[in-house]
Design a protein around this motif. Sequence first.
Motif, PDB file in Angstrom:
ATOM      1  N   ARG A  66       1.993  -2.782  10.702  1.00 52.26           N
ATOM      2  CA  ARG A  66       1.735  -2.223   9.376  1.00 52.26           C
ATOM      3  C   ARG A  66       2.477  -0.913   9.204  1.00 52.26           C
ATOM      4  O   ARG A  66       3.093  -0.650   8.168  1.00 52.26           O
ATOM      5  CB  ARG A  66       0.236  -1.990   9.234  1.00 52.26           C
ATOM      6  N   SER A  99      -0.202 -12.263   9.657  1.00 51.47           N
ATOM      7  CA  SER A  99      -0.915 -11.871  10.875  1.00 51.47           C
ATOM      8  C   SER A  99      -1.694 -13.041  11.457  1.00 51.47           C
ATOM      9  O   SER A  99      -1.966 -13.067  12.654  1.00 51.47           O
ATOM     10  CB  SER A  99      -1.851 -10.706  10.580  1.00 51.47           C
ATOM     11  N   ARG A 120       9.857   0.220   4.536  1.00 49.71           N
ATOM     12  CA  ARG A 120       9.996   0.107   3.086  1.00 49.71           C
ATOM     13  C   ARG A 120      10.227   1.471   2.440  1.00 49.71           C
ATOM     14  O   ARG A 120      11.037   1.606   1.520  1.00 49.71           O
ATOM     15  CB  ARG A 120       8.762  -0.552   2.495  1.00 49.71           C
ATOM     16  N   TRP A 160      -1.674  -6.533  13.911  1.00 50.42           N
ATOM     17  CA  TRP A 160      -0.725  -5.968  12.926  1.00 50.42           C
ATOM     18  C   TRP A 160      -1.169  -4.618  12.414  1.00 50.42           C
ATOM     19  O   TRP A 160      -0.356  -3.769  12.077  1.00 50.42           O
ATOM     20  CB  TRP A 160      -0.568  -6.936  11.753  1.00 50.42           C
ATOM     21  N   TRP A 161      -2.491  -4.409  12.341  1.00 49.34           N
ATOM     22  CA  TRP A 161      -2.990  -3.171  11.755  1.00 49.34           C
ATOM     23  C   TRP A 161      -2.525  -1.939  12.528  1.00 49.34           C
ATOM     24  O   TRP A 161      -2.348  -0.856  11.971  1.00 49.34           O
ATOM     25  CB  TRP A 161      -4.512  -3.228  11.718  1.00 49.34           C
ATOM     26  N   ALA A 176      -0.227  -9.140   6.051  1.00 48.08           N
ATOM     27  CA  ALA A 176      -1.615  -9.491   6.342  1.00 48.08           C
ATOM     28  C   ALA A 176      -1.755 -11.006   6.497  1.00 48.08           C
ATOM     29  O   ALA A 176      -2.439 -11.499   7.392  1.00 48.08           O
ATOM     30  CB  ALA A 176      -2.523  -8.978   5.232  1.00 48.08           C
ATOM     31  N   THR A 177      -1.091 -11.741   5.635  1.00 51.70           N
ATOM     32  CA  THR A 177      -1.153 -13.196   5.738  1.00 51.70           C
ATOM     33  C   THR A 177      -0.440 -13.682   7.001  1.00 51.70           C
ATOM     34  O   THR A 177      -0.952 -14.533   7.732  1.00 51.70           O
ATOM     35  CB  THR A 177      -0.515 -13.845   4.497  1.00 51.70           C
ATOM     36  N   GLU A 211       8.705  -7.664   1.581  1.00 54.18           N
ATOM     37  CA  GLU A 211       8.670  -7.217   0.184  1.00 54.18           C
ATOM     38  C   GLU A 211       7.329  -6.633  -0.176  1.00 54.18           C
ATOM     39  O   GLU A 211       7.202  -5.904  -1.139  1.00 54.18           O
ATOM     40  CB  GLU A 211       8.928  -8.401  -0.744  1.00 54.18           C
ATOM     41  N   ASN A 212       6.305  -7.035   0.562  1.00 56.77           N
ATOM     42  CA  ASN A 212       4.959  -6.710   0.157  1.00 56.77           C
ATOM     43  C   ASN A 212       4.104  -6.685   1.412  1.00 56.77           C
ATOM     44  O   ASN A 212       4.130  -7.625   2.208  1.00 56.77           O
ATOM     45  CB  ASN A 212       4.464  -7.816  -0.789  1.00 56.77           C
ATOM     46  N   GLU A 213       3.348  -5.594   1.556  1.00 50.90           N
ATOM     47  CA  GLU A 213       2.564  -5.494   2.786  1.00 50.90           C
ATOM     48  C   GLU A 213       1.475  -6.557   2.866  1.00 50.90           C
ATOM     49  O   GLU A 213       0.984  -6.865   3.944  1.00 50.90           O
ATOM     50  CB  GLU A 213       1.968  -4.095   2.887  1.00 50.90           C
ATOM     51  N   ARG A 214       1.094  -7.106   1.734  1.00 52.51           N
ATOM     52  CA  ARG A 214       0.117  -8.187   1.761  1.00 52.51           C
ATOM     53  C   ARG A 214       0.636  -9.388   2.538  1.00 52.51           C
ATOM     54  O   ARG A 214      -0.126 -10.115   3.168  1.00 52.51           O
ATOM     55  CB  ARG A 214      -0.202  -8.639   0.339  1.00 52.51           C
ATOM     56  N   ARG A 238       5.553  -0.230   6.633  1.00 58.21           N
ATOM     57  CA  ARG A 238       5.438   0.833   5.634  1.00 58.21           C
ATOM     58  C   ARG A 238       6.623   1.790   5.735  1.00 58.21           C
ATOM     59  O   ARG A 238       7.260   2.148   4.742  1.00 58.21           O
ATOM     60  CB  ARG A 238       4.120   1.576   5.843  1.00 58.21           C
TER      61      ARG A 238
END
Lengths: 903, 100
Positions: free
Chosen positions: A91, A277, A98, A86-87, A274-275, A268-271, A95
């Motif tokens: 990602r 992923s 959004r 994802w990185w 991460a989850t 809604e949230n880039e975090r 970004r």
Amino acid sequence: MTPAIEFALVAALAYAALLFALAWWVDRRSRQDGGLPWLRTALVYTLSISIYCTSWTFYGAVGSAARGGLEFATIYLGPTLMFVGWWLLLRKLVRIGRLHHITSIADLISSRFGKSEALGALVTVIAVAAATPYIALQLKAVTTSYQVITGASLESVDFRAGFWVAVGMAAFTILFGTRSLDVNERHHGVVAAIALEALVKLCALVAVGVFVVFALFDGPGDLFAHAPPGFLHAEEVFGPRWITLIFLSAAAVICLPRQFQVVVVENENERHLATASWLFPAYLFLMSVFTLPIAIAGLTLMPAGADPDMFVLTLPLVAEKEALALLAFLGGFSSATSMIIVASIALSTMVSNHIVAPLALRLSRNRTRTSGDVRRLLLTTRRIAIATLILLGFLYFRVSAQSGALAAIGLIAFVGVAQVLPSLIGGLFWPQANARGAVWGLTAGFVIWMYALGLPSLEDGGPLGADILAEGPFGLAVLRPQALFGLDGLDPLVHATFWSLTINTVLFVIGSLTREPRPLEWVQARQFVDVFRGGAAIGPDSGRPRFHRTATSEELYILAQRILGAAPAHELFDTFARRQGLAQGLPLPTQELVEDLERRLAGSVGAASARAMMAQVAGGEEVSIDELVSIADETARIMRYSQALERKSTELETTARQLREANEQLREIDRQKDDFLGQVSHEIRTPMTAIRSFSEILRSSDDLESAQARRFVAIIHDESLRLTRLLDVILDMRVVEKGEIPINLEPLDPDAVLDHALQTCEGLRGTAPVTVTQGARAGTARVAADPDRLRQVFINLLSNAVRHTDKDAILIRVESRIEAGAYEAVISDNGPGVPEADRERVFSLFSATWTRAGEKGAGLGLAISRGIMRRMGGDLMLDVGAPREEGARFRVTLALTADDPPP
Amino acid sequence: MSPDDEGCVTSDVEAPEGEAPYVESDDGPPLAPAPRRWRDLAMLLPAFGTLLWMPPVVGLTASGGAIWGVPAIVVYLFGVWALLIALAALVAVRLGRGRG
């Protein structure tokens, strides 16, 4: 009717009712204060991504495993790689999505390549072409599974189940999926329903898997011991098709419109990304870990000829576990319906924003504009598009259900949407990539995909006939759809993927390289490619280039109202006004406001349409040269940087040189000052010594004769006078230097002053034989000068001439004349003249080196004289024209005046 | 706000309203230690997975025996899968922790 039929029907209806109720309740709750926080968690985000697992994978993965062994896993391995990586890509996608309020994959491509309307429409067409058969596949899966669980014969297809599912899903999607125009406002009801369905299908598959492994068999070891020989196809599966399928599924998990919708648009949230992923790969892992066991069990326990695609359902049925079968049926139902819901939302957004909106804009150019008209139009369009797409899917299913061609449609769709990949990757990482390259690549890829994969998938080659498959068009073997350019013997899927993506990529690169990007393409490219380097920074100080557009606040407000509706537009403009610090009224139509508003509107109608609508009120963007320079590429930036460095180093060099020169001057002045001080102290020391010694004699000797004493006192007096004069001169110099010397200008005859000075000098001649030659005289000149100071200058010059002449017979020549409106007096001597190097120095302070041997002077005279002359508006110069052998020649000039001398 | 991760130009990226910015930093304030190693691992993970799942590496265990009755290739495929998930989870946690 058997009870089983009724039960399955009731369960399906009840389940559908549950979905409607859940969506309705969540929608209502989320509009209240606070909403439902659990809907905004990474878990729900991950579950919504799992619409990747459609009924095609729910049922079809087992069938694929039964036929091709391990190959089924590729469909999950690709997305796993994409998500654990994802990185790198996701990602950046999220970004950008959004920041730019991206509404769909078509919007992303369109927005990146200069907000191109053509590209948006092109991607939409590809997506619809790929997705319609895909929806048909879901309807087929639901229909078949319904027939299986009700025990109906599979000989004929009962379209009723498929039809009602289509109707139900269309109703659900229209009801809960088109509440707001802005796709960044999530449809919470839909999200909740999708999340529930994701859990149901996972539970169903795991339940069936556990049942198979531990109830039908005695654990995995026992199960694999029963596997048919060569079942895994482990020897031949890891070939080109393996690589191609992993690649395609990795591409599909972001390029499929519905995947893009849930991964990028609804993030809604880039975090959460991460989850997801690791959580999404874990979900896929669980979904597929029981696929092989179910396939083995089906092949072992079911009668030969049973449909392996339905093993998930038939195994519990054969084992007479009806509840488990029902759960499996609901799992498959969930997979199909969630796919249909999200895919139709995503596709309807693309159709409304990239096909209907541009057309409506052109057609309604002269119509009256009312508040919310665009919003109503687009929402209606979306509803119609949803119904149409699902209906099209049903018709496709109806037409091709018997042919068995649908089975392959999942992968065919993957190849279709993968055509977006070159433009997507290129757009995110290559600033030079432009719309021409994207159009060329996408068009070529689309055509080859249809020709090499879509055409052969139709029965008997579709409208073009079967001959074309065997012999190529017009008998051209080189253009056979499944052996393009003579590339024969490959798996058709690998073949089509290879040619479509290769030619797509090559044309994309060539197209991008053969044209300079347009300004808007440049701006968008920088913002997309450099999104992590502040390329998309928003704010007045971001240094980002801005377009200059002018519009009135009223026009902008009307535009916002048309798209957002009255109340949201009012709220938005209130926010803008508050941000500008205005208490009430409309905000000022600054560039920021225009850009911000366009970005907001893009979240509703897509970037291209938002730009077009903004252009109607605010005019097109204009880019100035400066702005182009400021968005120039890396090379230009480096060049500017090195130019700046060069300029700086040149400046530094100049400064250093100036400093060196100044330093030399200072040293010279310092040396002169030292000389001067030395001379001054010597000058002072001599009279002081005399005064001290004579006064000591006077003090210590009582027996001095009065005559002698008087003489001594006279000497002391004389020496004191000399000292005073010297100090006066030094004081004079300081006064002149500071410009404080009092000068009283009055009209006078300068020749009279000169004569007076000559008389005064009579007494100075002393012993030396001085001959003063009187030259021509100006006669009656009138100048404005201070008589005392002018006399001082003349005396200074005359005494200099006497003192500095080394000859025995001193010859001084004095003349004056009127030249070019100025009085001019020249005093020359027959002395040694002034050496070339000292010509300027003789006028500077402390220059006392140029003296006649034996004579001592403070060297202040000429400097003071020149200062006086300049303050009187004249000048004192050393004639440079005269040869040195003729001695020094000083010239005094003064401007003439018309005033009469005082009486 | 903190400088972005690829930090060529120190320009801030505006955080969306109402939520914590999820901005990466490699030379940020000393209080937030740079999760550089984890970021590199995050970039290498897909390459690592691709290497292990693509021929020829994936074919090495194809003709292998069985582990607890399960064919070695199946154990290998799912084992790599589980390993990737575990590493990705670790990376996600570490990268999430390194920022305020």
